[in-house]
Design an enzyme around this catalytic site. Structure first.
Site, PDB file in Angstrom:
ATOM      1  N   LYS A 200       0.845  -1.195   0.000  1.00  0.00           N
ATOM      2  CA  LYS A 200       0.000   0.000   0.000  1.00  0.00           C
ATOM      3  C   LYS A 200       0.886   1.252   0.000  1.00  0.00           C
ATOM      4  O   LYS A 200       0.687   2.170  -0.776  1.00  0.00           O
ATOM      5  CB  LYS A 200      -0.911  -0.035   1.232  1.00  0.00           C
ATOM      6  CG  LYS A 200      -1.853   1.136   1.315  1.00  0.00           C
ATOM      7  CD  LYS A 200      -2.783   1.016   2.516  1.00  0.00           C
ATOM      8  CE  LYS A 200      -3.520   2.319   2.726  1.00  0.00           C
ATOM      9  NZ  LYS A 200      -4.350   2.324   3.909  1.00  0.00           N
ATOM     10  N   GLU A 206      10.743  -4.464   4.325  1.00  0.00           N
ATOM     11  CA  GLU A 206      10.877  -5.858   3.899  1.00  0.00           C
ATOM     12  C   GLU A 206      10.541  -6.007   2.413  1.00  0.00           C
ATOM     13  O   GLU A 206      11.261  -6.652   1.649  1.00  0.00           O
ATOM     14  CB  GLU A 206       9.927  -6.771   4.700  1.00  0.00           C
ATOM     15  CG  GLU A 206      10.241  -6.892   6.178  1.00  0.00           C
ATOM     16  CD  GLU A 206       9.498  -5.859   7.021  1.00  0.00           C
ATOM     17  OE1 GLU A 206       9.214  -4.755   6.517  1.00  0.00           O
ATOM     18  OE2 GLU A 206       9.215  -6.170   8.192  1.00  0.00           O
ATOM     19  N   GLY A 260      -4.677  -1.912   5.167  1.00  0.00           N
ATOM     20  CA  GLY A 260      -3.956  -3.078   4.650  1.00  0.00           C
ATOM     21  C   GLY A 260      -4.608  -4.400   5.039  1.00  0.00           C
ATOM     22  O   GLY A 260      -4.798  -5.289   4.203  1.00  0.00           O
ATOM     23  N   ARG A 261      -4.994  -4.526   6.306  1.00  0.00           N
ATOM     24  CA  ARG A 261      -5.530  -5.814   6.777  1.00  0.00           C
ATOM     25  C   ARG A 261      -6.950  -6.089   6.299  1.00  0.00           C
ATOM     26  O   ARG A 261      -7.508  -7.148   6.568  1.00  0.00           O
ATOM     27  CB  ARG A 261      -5.419  -5.902   8.302  1.00  0.00           C
ATOM     28  CG  ARG A 261      -6.023  -4.737   9.061  1.00  0.00           C
ATOM     29  CD  ARG A 261      -5.591  -4.744  10.526  1.00  0.00           C
ATOM     30  NE  ARG A 261      -6.064  -3.599  11.284  1.00  0.00           N
ATOM     31  CZ  ARG A 261      -5.453  -2.424  11.353  1.00  0.00           C
ATOM     32  NH1 ARG A 261      -4.343  -2.225  10.668  1.00  0.00           N
ATOM     33  NH2 ARG A 261      -5.930  -1.440  12.075  1.00  0.00           N
ATOM     34  N   GLU A 346      -4.086  -6.275  15.253  1.00  0.00           N
ATOM     35  CA  GLU A 346      -3.582  -4.972  14.799  1.00  0.00           C
ATOM     36  C   GLU A 346      -4.694  -3.929  14.939  1.00  0.00           C
ATOM     37  O   GLU A 346      -4.422  -2.746  15.139  1.00  0.00           O
ATOM     38  CB  GLU A 346      -3.101  -5.058  13.336  1.00  0.00           C
ATOM     39  CG  GLU A 346      -2.195  -3.909  12.928  1.00  0.00           C
ATOM     40  CD  GLU A 346      -1.425  -4.149  11.634  1.00  0.00           C
ATOM     41  OE1 GLU A 346      -0.270  -4.610  11.680  1.00  0.00           O
ATOM     42  OE2 GLU A 346      -1.972  -3.886  10.550  1.00  0.00           O
ATOM     43  N   HIS A 377      -4.930 -33.009  18.790  1.00  0.00           N
ATOM     44  CA  HIS A 377      -3.748 -33.779  19.197  1.00  0.00           C
ATOM     45  C   HIS A 377      -2.600 -32.857  19.580  1.00  0.00           C
ATOM     46  O   HIS A 377      -1.457 -33.302  19.672  1.00  0.00           O
ATOM     47  CB  HIS A 377      -3.336 -34.712  18.054  1.00  0.00           C
ATOM     48  CG  HIS A 377      -4.432 -35.667  17.692  1.00  0.00           C
ATOM     49  ND1 HIS A 377      -4.604 -36.868  18.329  1.00  0.00           N
ATOM     50  CD2 HIS A 377      -5.448 -35.557  16.805  1.00  0.00           C
ATOM     51  CE1 HIS A 377      -5.669 -37.474  17.829  1.00  0.00           C
ATOM     52  NE2 HIS A 377      -6.210 -36.695  16.898  1.00  0.00           N
ATOM     53  N   LYS A 489       9.547  -0.084  13.466  1.00  0.00           N
ATOM     54  CA  LYS A 489      10.084   0.109  12.107  1.00  0.00           C
ATOM     55  C   LYS A 489      11.213   1.135  12.138  1.00  0.00           C
ATOM     56  O   LYS A 489      12.254   0.948  11.509  1.00  0.00           O
ATOM     57  CB  LYS A 489       8.984   0.599  11.155  1.00  0.00           C
ATOM     58  CG  LYS A 489       7.906  -0.431  10.850  1.00  0.00           C
ATOM     59  CD  LYS A 489       6.917   0.137   9.839  1.00  0.00           C
ATOM     60  CE  LYS A 489       5.698  -0.747   9.672  1.00  0.00           C
ATOM     61  NZ  LYS A 489       4.657  -0.159   8.864  1.00  0.00           N
TER      62      LYS A 489
HETATM   63  O1  F6P Z   1       2.545  -4.073   9.943  1.00  0.00           O
HETATM   64  C1  F6P Z   1       2.156  -2.767   9.684  1.00  0.00           C
HETATM   65  C2  F6P Z   1       1.609  -2.590   8.308  1.00  0.00           C
HETATM   66  O2  F6P Z   1       1.469  -1.230   8.092  1.00  0.00           O
HETATM   67  C3  F6P Z   1       0.289  -3.332   8.085  1.00  0.00           C
HETATM   68  O3  F6P Z   1      -0.807  -2.637   8.554  1.00  0.00           O
HETATM   69  C4  F6P Z   1       0.305  -3.523   6.619  1.00  0.00           C
HETATM   70  O4  F6P Z   1      -0.623  -4.490   6.221  1.00  0.00           O
HETATM   71  C5  F6P Z   1       1.745  -3.934   6.406  1.00  0.00           C
HETATM   72  O5  F6P Z   1       2.467  -3.115   7.313  1.00  0.00           O
HETATM   73  C6  F6P Z   1       2.263  -3.787   5.001  1.00  0.00           C
HETATM   74  O6  F6P Z   1       2.215  -2.459   4.549  1.00  0.00           O
HETATM   75  P1  F6P Z   1       2.331  -2.090   3.016  1.00  0.00           P
HETATM   76  O7  F6P Z   1       1.188  -2.720   2.294  1.00  0.00           O
HETATM   77  O8  F6P Z   1       2.275  -0.594   2.977  1.00  0.00           O
HETATM   78  O9  F6P Z   1       3.653  -2.604   2.505  1.00  0.00           O
END
Ligand code: F6P
Length: 524
Positions: A200, A206, A260-261, A346, A377, A489
């Site tokens: 987003k 990452e 995002g979620r 979150e 189990h 972060k």
């Molecule tokens: O973990 C924090 C967060 O901002 C989430 O809310 C989001 O889904 C994720 O990082 C990834 O963010 P992006 O889609 O901006 O890479």
């Protein structure tokens, strides 16, 4: 207009619930079914292919009426219409919360419709092979590169709906772990692989680092020009994607009013479209849309997400249950728990209320779980005989997709038996050996669904989205921001700089400093 800002503990309903809880907490409730022959029929909701039985809960009619009063007093009805009508209920980020608009079949926003058309067209070309890679071959593998909401939803859905899948192989690169990236790349041929970069913000450390690694790998066989045939992006940040080298045509837009979620319903679902085809994707949206309507219109006493949310509040805030579990009796739903963990934790892991004050009551539930019967189990011993109260949602399907009826009957017999034993314990069985005594009285919700179809999965996910919304409203917190992940972060970036410059003097914490020295000594 902003969301109501009502401290739930100051409501009349809360006081009634507190008093009522003193009566309920001491009761072994197993015999309620004998005393009240109507209970199982009264404490259920039937909606489309869904049957929710919530009769095995530590509740009475009085509990329910107080919980429903609580929903009224915190002005849940008003909050729901504020969300759907696009008011800026994500106040700390000054944004609307409109993931429901991504599936609004009655009133598509033009930009949503245009993006869906683009997804349809593109996924069809990938599936039918008319989109060719740089050596003229059709695409065989699709890799979603993204993390958090840009990963968990698409991965969970592609696994859940694998019965409806086509020939394409779908992979996920999420973790920054370079070993994991290398393992995935080892399976791929650059000539026949499509990478969907989902972010987003297009700034997530990452994802950006992983895409660079993947791009370098790609450029050992293809040229810069070939990137257009193999990389597409999903983002709000079109400039960021372009800077990375992705052409405008290859960018699938997102809107900042989708968290995002909650984003799998739009362009973030592109890997889902490739996996199961657009019409199945659309059926999933339809299921969610119909659940949205149920949530908006149905009386709270018969409203699936509202009821599940209020029951969860009952255990979280009165019984002080530390966690709740979700156990799906379907291997297809193996990734449901991690997906729900982000959605729920979150969203509702907050301790400042909507007035900016620190709360003095419990908020966000800890959600965990797995699939049945595997979980039986593994951790069920603790559910049955441990010291903790863990309300559990059981989810199962009446029909098996492959028609393996014998196995399916065993699977579902276990589902029903477990909820019964958790509730009944050994109270009718005169167990003498103390180790064989089960107290019972353990609450469960049974969600029985006709069949695992794209549409029903859409409805199921929308139930949990709305459930967490209701809980956020009751707890008077903001469910749609996530400031709590930002500090980590920032510090990770500073720590990386210290590692790269081998300069640990900038690190203040003595423990971290020692760890970094140890790490860099063995790293070189
Ligand atoms: O973990 C924090 C967060 O901002 C989430 O809310 C989001 O889904 C994720 O990082 C990834 O963010 P992006 O889609 O901006 O890479």
């Amino acid at each position: 207009m902003s969301l109501p800002k009502i401290n739930p503990t100051k409501t009349a309903a809360w006081k009634k619930l507190e008093k009522h809880f003193q009566e309920i907490k001491v009761q072994q409730m197993q015999d309620v079914f004998l005393k009240d022959s109507d209970r199982a029929d009264r404490f259920k909701i039937e909606w489309q292919d869904f049957y929710l039985d919530y009769s095995k809960n530590r509740i009475t009619d009085k509990t329910l009426s107080f919980l429903l009063e609580l929903a009224e007093e915190v002005k849940l009805k008003e909050a729901i219409s504020q969300q759907f009508s696009g008011e800026k209920i994500n106040e700390t980020e000054n944004r609307e919360v409109l993931h429901t608009a991504l599936r609004d079949f009655e009133n598509w926003k033009p930009e949503v419709k245009a993006t869906l058309q683009k997804m349809k067209h593109f996924s069809e070309e990938i599936i039918n092979g008319s989109h060719k890679g740089f050596t003229g071959k059709a695409i065989t593998d699709v890799v979603n590169i993204g993390i958090g909401g840009s990963h968990l939803g698409p991965e969970m859905v592609t696994e859940a709906l694998q019965f409806y899948k086509n020939h394409l192989k779908i992979h996920f690169i999420a973790n920054i772990d370079g070993d994991a990236v290398a393992e995935t790349l080892n399976k791929l041929n650059p000539e026949t692989t499509l990478f969907i970069v989902v972010s987003k913000s297009f700034t997530t450390q990452e994802t950006i680092a992983n895409v660079s690694l993947v791009k370098d790998w790609f450029l050992t066989s293809g040229t810069k020009k070939d990137i257009q045939k193999h990389f597409v992006a999903v983002s709000v940040n079109e400039e960021g994607a372009k800077e990375f080298g992705i052409s405008e045509d290859n960018i699938f837009p997102m809107q900042d009013w989708v968290g995002g979620r909650f984003s799998l319903w739009g362009s973030v679902g592109l890997s889902i479209c490739c996996a199961i085809g657009f019409s199945n994707f659309e059926a999933m949206l339809k299921g969610a849309f119909e659940m949205d309507n149920h949530f908006k219109k149905e009386d709270f006493s018969n409203n699936l997400p509202v009821l599940l949310a209020l029951l969860s509040v009952w255990y979280n805030n009165f019984f002080k249950a530390e966690t709740e579990a979700v156990v799906a009796y379907s291997q297809y739903l193996n990734k449901l728990a991690p997906y729900l963990q982000q959605a729920v934790m979150e969203s509702n892991g907050k301790s400042i209320d909507r007035n900016g004050e620190t709360v003095n009551y419990q908020t966000g539930t800890i959600v965990w779980g797995s699939v049945g019967t595997n979980a039986q189990h593994a951790f069920f011993q603790l559910l049955h005989q441990g010291t903790k109260l863990i309300p559990t949602d059981f989810i199962g399907f009446s029909e098996s997709l492959h028609g393996n009826i014998e196995n399916h009957n065993i699977l579902m017999a276990n589902f029903f038996a477990q909820t019964e034993v958790l509730w009944e314990g050994t109270h009718t069985k005169n167990a003498e050996n103390p180790f064989e005594i089960f107290d019972g009285n353990k609450p469960t919700n049974s969600i029985l669904i006709k069949k695992l179809t794209p549409k029903n999965l859409g409805s199921l996910l929308a139930i949990y989205e709305h459930k967490l919304f209701v809980q956020g409203i009751v707890w008077n917190i903001f469910s749609f921001d996530q400031w709590g992940v930002e500090l980590g972060k920032t510090v990770a970036k500073e720590t990386l700089q210290a590692i790269e410059n081998s300069n640990f003097s900038v690190i203040e914490n003595a423990s971290t400093k020692n760890l970094l020295s140890k790490f860099s000594n063995s790293n070189h």
